[in-house]
Design a protein around this motif. Sequence first.
Motif, PDB file in Angstrom:
ATOM      1  N   LYS A  82       0.838  -1.205   0.000  1.00  0.00           N
ATOM      2  CA  LYS A  82       0.000   0.000   0.000  1.00  0.00           C
ATOM      3  C   LYS A  82       0.866   1.245   0.000  1.00  0.00           C
ATOM      4  O   LYS A  82       0.618   2.202  -0.749  1.00  0.00           O
ATOM      5  N   ASN A  83       1.883   1.247   0.844  1.00  0.00           N
ATOM      6  CA  ASN A  83       2.790   2.384   0.944  1.00  0.00           C
ATOM      7  C   ASN A  83       3.553   2.588  -0.363  1.00  0.00           C
ATOM      8  O   ASN A  83       3.666   3.720  -0.862  1.00  0.00           O
ATOM      9  N   TYR A  84       4.075   1.522  -0.912  1.00  0.00           N
ATOM     10  CA  TYR A  84       4.852   1.610  -2.152  1.00  0.00           C
ATOM     11  C   TYR A  84       3.986   2.091  -3.309  1.00  0.00           C
ATOM     12  O   TYR A  84       4.420   2.913  -4.124  1.00  0.00           O
ATOM     13  N   LEU A  85       2.756   1.601  -3.404  1.00  0.00           N
ATOM     14  CA  LEU A  85       1.850   2.048  -4.460  1.00  0.00           C
ATOM     15  C   LEU A  85       1.561   3.541  -4.318  1.00  0.00           C
ATOM     16  O   LEU A  85       1.568   4.291  -5.298  1.00  0.00           O
ATOM     17  N   GLY A  86       1.315   3.978  -3.093  1.00  0.00           N
ATOM     18  CA  GLY A  86       1.021   5.383  -2.837  1.00  0.00           C
ATOM     19  C   GLY A  86       2.185   6.315  -3.110  1.00  0.00           C
ATOM     20  O   GLY A  86       1.991   7.481  -3.464  1.00  0.00           O
ATOM     21  N   ARG A  87       3.393   5.811  -2.971  1.00  0.00           N
ATOM     22  CA  ARG A  87       4.588   6.635  -3.156  1.00  0.00           C
ATOM     23  C   ARG A  87       5.223   6.465  -4.531  1.00  0.00           C
ATOM     24  O   ARG A  87       6.243   7.077  -4.822  1.00  0.00           O
ATOM     25  N   GLY A  88       4.637   5.610  -5.359  1.00  0.00           N
ATOM     26  CA  GLY A  88       5.155   5.438  -6.716  1.00  0.00           C
ATOM     27  C   GLY A  88       6.401   4.572  -6.812  1.00  0.00           C
ATOM     28  O   GLY A  88       7.122   4.637  -7.808  1.00  0.00           O
ATOM     29  N   PHE A  89       6.648   3.750  -5.790  1.00  0.00           N
ATOM     30  CA  PHE A  89       7.794   2.855  -5.862  1.00  0.00           C
ATOM     31  C   PHE A  89       7.551   1.814  -6.944  1.00  0.00           C
ATOM     32  O   PHE A  89       6.417   1.480  -7.253  1.00  0.00           O
TER      33      PHE A  89
END
Length: 141
Positions: A82-89
């Motif tokens: 979720k975090n990676y998707l939100g930050r564009g990783f």
Amino acid sequence: MQKKLIVDIHSFSYKKGGIPKDESGNGGGFVFDCRGILNPGRIEEYKSQTGSDPGVQEFLENQTEMPAFLKLVQGIVSINIKNYLGRGFEHLQINFGCTGGQHRSVYAAIKTAAFIKNHFPEAEVNLHHDEQLHLNPATTV
């Protein structure tokens, strides 16, 4: 346009190849040790099978702590995805190791790939069985 998050999932053997190297250049990811789960490879009927075989899967699901283990894994990796998707990783690597890379780690990798595909369809999931090359899909999961 933002690139997809690519999630590489590996099953591996601690004895044979060791922890897979992260080829993305990000230097890491998750490593989960499945050796604390009862090994179906010690049971004669499962020795020549892998974690992709129905008998081994049934054993792991009904006679071990694997379901509880995977529930915890799914919670942890979901936070990062979720975090990676939100930050564009663009990359996350998840590794499952066991003694031979044949039963427990293969099962955990398969089930985790299916979980991610089901819960995060916007991510691309690539499954790699480092010791069981014949199980590797030709395309992404």
